[in-house]
Design a protein around this motif. Structure first.
Motif, mmCIF file in Angstrom:
data_model
loop_
_atom_site.group_PDB
_atom_site.id
_atom_site.type_symbol
_atom_site.label_atom_id
_atom_site.label_comp_id
_atom_site.label_asym_id
_atom_site.label_seq_id
_atom_site.Cartn_x
_atom_site.Cartn_y
_atom_site.Cartn_z
ATOM 1 N N ARG A 217 -10.396 6.242 7.124
ATOM 2 C CA ARG A 217 -10.927 5.831 5.809
ATOM 3 C C ARG A 217 -9.817 5.604 4.785
ATOM 4 N NH1 ARG A 217 -14.937 10.070 3.935
ATOM 5 N NH2 ARG A 217 -15.172 8.570 2.261
ATOM 6 N N GLY B 100 0.810 -1.205 0.000
ATOM 7 C CA GLY B 100 0.000 0.000 0.000
ATOM 8 C C GLY B 100 0.843 1.254 0.000
ATOM 9 N N GLY C 136 -1.992 -1.526 9.026
ATOM 10 C CA GLY C 136 -1.167 -0.357 8.758
ATOM 11 C C GLY C 136 -0.878 0.434 10.024
ATOM 12 N N ALA D 47 -0.385 1.885 3.954
ATOM 13 C CA ALA D 47 0.433 1.120 4.900
ATOM 14 C C ALA D 47 0.877 2.008 6.055
ATOM 15 C CB ALA D 47 1.652 0.544 4.192
ATOM 16 N N ALA E 2 -9.176 2.472 1.747
ATOM 17 C CA ALA E 2 -8.401 2.185 2.962
ATOM 18 C C ALA E 2 -7.243 1.262 2.605
ATOM 19 C CB ALA E 2 -9.297 1.571 4.027
ATOM 20 N N THR E 3 -6.211 1.843 1.972
ATOM 21 C CA THR E 3 -5.100 1.040 1.448
ATOM 22 C C THR E 3 -3.730 1.437 1.993
ATOM 23 O OG1 THR E 3 -4.854 2.550 -0.430
ATOM 24 C CG2 THR E 3 -6.310 0.635 -0.742
ATOM 25 N N GLY F 96 -5.124 0.995 5.772
ATOM 26 C CA GLY F 96 -5.517 -0.399 5.687
ATOM 27 C C GLY F 96 -5.321 -1.140 7.000
ATOM 28 N N SER F 97 -6.001 -2.260 7.132
ATOM 29 C CA SER F 97 -5.816 -3.118 8.300
ATOM 30 C C SER F 97 -4.363 -3.544 8.385
ATOM 31 C CB SER F 97 -6.707 -4.352 8.196
ATOM 32 O OG SER F 97 -8.056 -3.988 8.281
#
Length: 162
Positions: free
Chosen positions: A123, A30, A129, A96, A93-94, A126-127
């Motif tokens: 928003r 990401g 991150g 890092a 939501a990308t 990412g998960s």
């Protein structure tokens, strides 16, 4: 502590946190997001730490050295309360890593900004991150991480996103 000493301590803590996060962020896909270009020091450091990574920058009005300005397609120009939602639509939501160093010099105004800033940045990240911020941000899925070695407590706030 003088204003200059405080500034130097903040910049050192910021750099130490980013250096500490490098191995973890290397393992996460990401883009990286820099919220608040300022004079471009942190953006320049991110380019050095993460060569080849997409780095998007948010800034109200660019006043950085020309060598520290991102390409137009990586720059969200305007007030953060408008450009962050625009970026969320474009990127999702990308991220890092999100680094934010926004502030007004007015503690109450900064606290008010933090109330919308954390959820807005959520928003974009990412998960798994990370979010590194110059102020405390409260977002339910963010878990506060211990301060990296050598970084004074409360100088910077490091979060891992669940």
């Amino acid at each position: 502590m003088s204003r200059l000493d405080s500034f130097i301590a903040r910049m050192q803590a910021q750099r130490d946190c980013l250096n500490f996060l490098k191995p973890a962020v290397d393992a996460i896909p990401g883009p990286l997001l820099e919220v608040g270009l300022g004079n471009g020091r942190t953006y320049d450091h991110l380019r050095e730490l993460f060569p080849g990574r997409d780095i998007y920058v948010f800034e109200r009005k660019v006043a950085a050295h020309p060598d520290c300005i991102p390409p137009d397609d990586r720059l969200f120009l305007g007030d953060a309360d408008k450009t962050i939602p625009e970026a969320a639509q474009k990127l999702g939501a990308t991220a890092a890593l999100i680094h934010t160093d926004l502030g007004t010099g007015d503690h109450e105004a900064n606290v008010a900004m933090g109330k919308w800033l954390g959820p807005a940045l959520d928003r974009l990240v990412g998960s798994g991150g990370y979010v590194l911020a110059n102020q405390a941000l409260e977002v339910p899925r963010w878990q506060r991480q211990p301060d990296p070695p050598g970084v004074p407590a409360g100088r910077y706030f490091l979060y891992r996103v669940r």
